[in-house]
Design a protein around this motif. Sequence first.
Motif, PDB file in Angstrom:
ATOM      1  N   ALA A   1      -6.682   9.537   5.400  1.00 20.86           N
ATOM      2  CA  ALA A   1      -6.622   9.035   6.778  1.00 20.86           C
ATOM      3  C   ALA A   1      -7.304  10.029   7.715  1.00 20.86           C
ATOM      4  O   ALA A   1      -7.995   9.655   8.634  1.00 20.86           O
ATOM      5  N   GLY A   2      -7.094  11.319   7.481  1.00 22.32           N
ATOM      6  CA  GLY A   2      -7.629  12.300   8.419  1.00 22.32           C
ATOM      7  C   GLY A   2      -9.112  12.090   8.624  1.00 22.32           C
ATOM      8  O   GLY A   2      -9.578  11.904   9.752  1.00 22.32           O
TER       9      GLY A   2
ATOM     10  N   TRP B   1      -3.135  -1.197   8.505  1.00 26.26           N
ATOM     11  CA  TRP B   1      -2.005  -0.361   8.081  1.00 26.26           C
ATOM     12  C   TRP B   1      -1.029  -0.128   9.231  1.00 26.26           C
ATOM     13  O   TRP B   1       0.192  -0.143   9.064  1.00 26.26           O
ATOM     14  N   LEU B   2      -1.582   0.032  10.437  1.00 19.76           N
ATOM     15  CA  LEU B   2      -0.718   0.212  11.611  1.00 19.76           C
ATOM     16  C   LEU B   2       0.164  -1.028  11.796  1.00 19.76           C
ATOM     17  O   LEU B   2       1.388  -0.931  11.958  1.00 19.76           O
TER      18      LEU B   2
ATOM     19  N   GLU C   1     -11.738   1.142  -0.931  1.00 18.08           N
ATOM     20  CA  GLU C   1     -11.501   2.554  -0.578  1.00 18.08           C
ATOM     21  C   GLU C   1      -9.993   2.721  -0.387  1.00 18.08           C
ATOM     22  O   GLU C   1      -9.452   2.373   0.671  1.00 18.08           O
ATOM     23  N   SER C   2      -9.297   3.216  -1.431  1.00 15.23           N
ATOM     24  CA  SER C   2      -7.826   3.268  -1.349  1.00 15.23           C
ATOM     25  C   SER C   2      -7.378   4.384  -0.405  1.00 15.23           C
ATOM     26  O   SER C   2      -8.053   5.402  -0.239  1.00 15.23           O
ATOM     27  N   SER C   3      -6.230   4.160   0.245  1.00 14.28           N
ATOM     28  CA  SER C   3      -5.675   5.141   1.193  1.00 14.28           C
ATOM     29  C   SER C   3      -4.600   5.955   0.490  1.00 14.28           C
ATOM     30  O   SER C   3      -3.745   5.408  -0.203  1.00 14.28           O
ATOM     31  N   LEU C   4      -4.641   7.269   0.676  1.00 19.45           N
ATOM     32  CA  LEU C   4      -3.660   8.166   0.024  1.00 19.45           C
ATOM     33  C   LEU C   4      -2.244   7.793   0.479  1.00 19.45           C
ATOM     34  O   LEU C   4      -2.014   7.505   1.662  1.00 19.45           O
ATOM     35  N   GLY C   5      -1.331   7.772  -0.498  1.00 15.24           N
ATOM     36  CA  GLY C   5       0.083   7.589  -0.157  1.00 15.24           C
ATOM     37  C   GLY C   5       0.448   6.170   0.232  1.00 15.24           C
ATOM     38  O   GLY C   5       1.505   5.917   0.812  1.00 15.24           O
ATOM     39  N   ARG C   6      -0.435   5.231  -0.084  1.00 12.58           N
ATOM     40  CA  ARG C   6      -0.177   3.833   0.271  1.00 12.58           C
ATOM     41  C   ARG C   6      -0.005   2.991  -0.997  1.00 12.58           C
ATOM     42  O   ARG C   6      -0.462   3.389  -2.070  1.00 12.58           O
ATOM     43  N   PRO C   7       0.635   1.798  -0.908  1.00 12.08           N
ATOM     44  CA  PRO C   7       0.726   0.917  -2.083  1.00 12.08           C
ATOM     45  C   PRO C   7      -0.679   0.599  -2.614  1.00 12.08           C
ATOM     46  O   PRO C   7      -1.648   0.597  -1.835  1.00 12.08           O
TER      47      PRO C   7
END
Length: 505
Positions: free
Chosen positions: A67-68, A268-269, A293-299
Amino acid sequence: MNRQGARDGFPLRTVGQVRQWVEAQLATPEPDLALLSIVVGQLEHQWTAGKVGSGPAAESTVGLGGAGAASGLTIEPPLTWPLIEASVAKFESIIRSYCDSLVLSAALSAPENVSAIRALIKHVADIIWNTLSKSHYKDRPHLQSIYSYLTGNKLDCFGVAFAVVASCQLLEVPHVHLALSEDHAWVVFGAEGTETAEVTWHGKGNEDKRGQPVDIHKAKTSWLYLAGQPVVCDRHMEVAALVSSINPAVSANVDSVECGVLQQELLWLLYDHGHLSKYPMALGNLADLEEIESSLGRPSCQQIFDQAIRVNRDVYANHHVYPYTYQAGYHYRLKQYKAALKSWANAAEVIKRYCYSKDDEEIYKEFLEIANELIPHTVKAASLNPQAYSEVLQDPECFASILQFYDGICCWEEGSPTPVLHIGWAKPMVSTCSKFEAEVRARVEIPKEASEDKEDEEEEEEAEGKLNIQRAHEHRASAPGGFLLNNNYFKCGRNPSSSPRSSSS
Ligand SMILES: CC1(C)CN=C(N2CCN(c3ncnc4sc(C(F)(F)C(F)(F)F)cc34)CC2)S1
């Protein structure tokens, strides 16, 4: 939030700052739909217009990782408040200047007066409609936002419906909300949200029915209206619809990285605030983005596809098709052919609920592509490479899925005023089934459960119901001055851009 509060955070210089600004909007009881649509539409325009052929710009990199980095993506030039404020003011002045004060005051003075509210909704829809460019442009991308309406007088069918709801919000007409099927949009209104009104067109070459209630026959039997199971939005779900309608496409096969990241961050928000919990297509959109592009820490994307199916089953009594075709597309891309066949069979289980009519052309094309392109490719790939995909042609469950798929299509046709199947379906079907040897076909188990009798009764009732509809339809058509079901609706299909995102802009 008053507009003063909305200016906080501007100028918006990064995706992260847009996310924070939208989060502040979502924290209010009445997120400002026109303002949000203009901001998102402006960003989509900046990142997609006139970018064809420009190589990956320095600041946009593929593989953002987390996300960063995504939030650090820059907006050049930054979004300044005076520009945005002027656009919102322009939209408001257009609507207010064209709005007949008597129609408005009649609605506002008696909000329980359904006919007064309906008259205002039709009036607003007419304002939007009559201020659209007359040139033919209906199927182009990037026409879904109020930014597009203000800068080019162009809106697609979703955009018209959204603009009507945003206009009713700024006119402070209560309880007017967006209703969404898988291929059409209309509005619901009234204190209970039970009144309906068409506000946009659907399809091609039919006159629209602006202001009229949704046709009760269509509402009950056609896929286009999901037989009483549409997504009925509240304000926050209307924000989800505008975010879901973001189109990152720069060209047919190139997406803007920044635009895709913004859509993914905002979805996601909305997900975190629970605003996707009754919106299967938005969950499907998010899962598609996560696959790229998968997001860290997400399902995982598969978990999100599965969640969309659970929502379909738990909230919409399994009346939506797209959650299964989203999931099937994922399995197909990963060559998980047995799972893809099962998802397509589940999609056909849904469509068998409906009577096919010419309004359902979009889903007809979807099933035709599955039957004549995707399933044949699946069994061909398996026959050419038995080692890799032996489970397909040797597995009776795969053959059972194909039988279930075609059974769903046949049930869809039964009792419908318009046929579905024709010779064009037959050759691919024979080619597909003939790939399974008799020994495999013989191992297909069709369970004869006790509930089967009950299901048979239910199916007989359902078939009887469809036949009654058909008989009523034929009777009406033959009666003197007979009522001919008006099949004329505009198609409002959106070509889902599931093309993988690649570097651009
Ligand atoms: C599994 C698929 C073949 C891939 N993408 C699909 N989409 C992607 C996006 N999409 C949507 N995604 C979020 N919300 C909506 S509301 C809507 C609509 F009601 F038809 C409207 F408003 F008339 F355009 C469409 C749609 C339509 C279906 S279906």
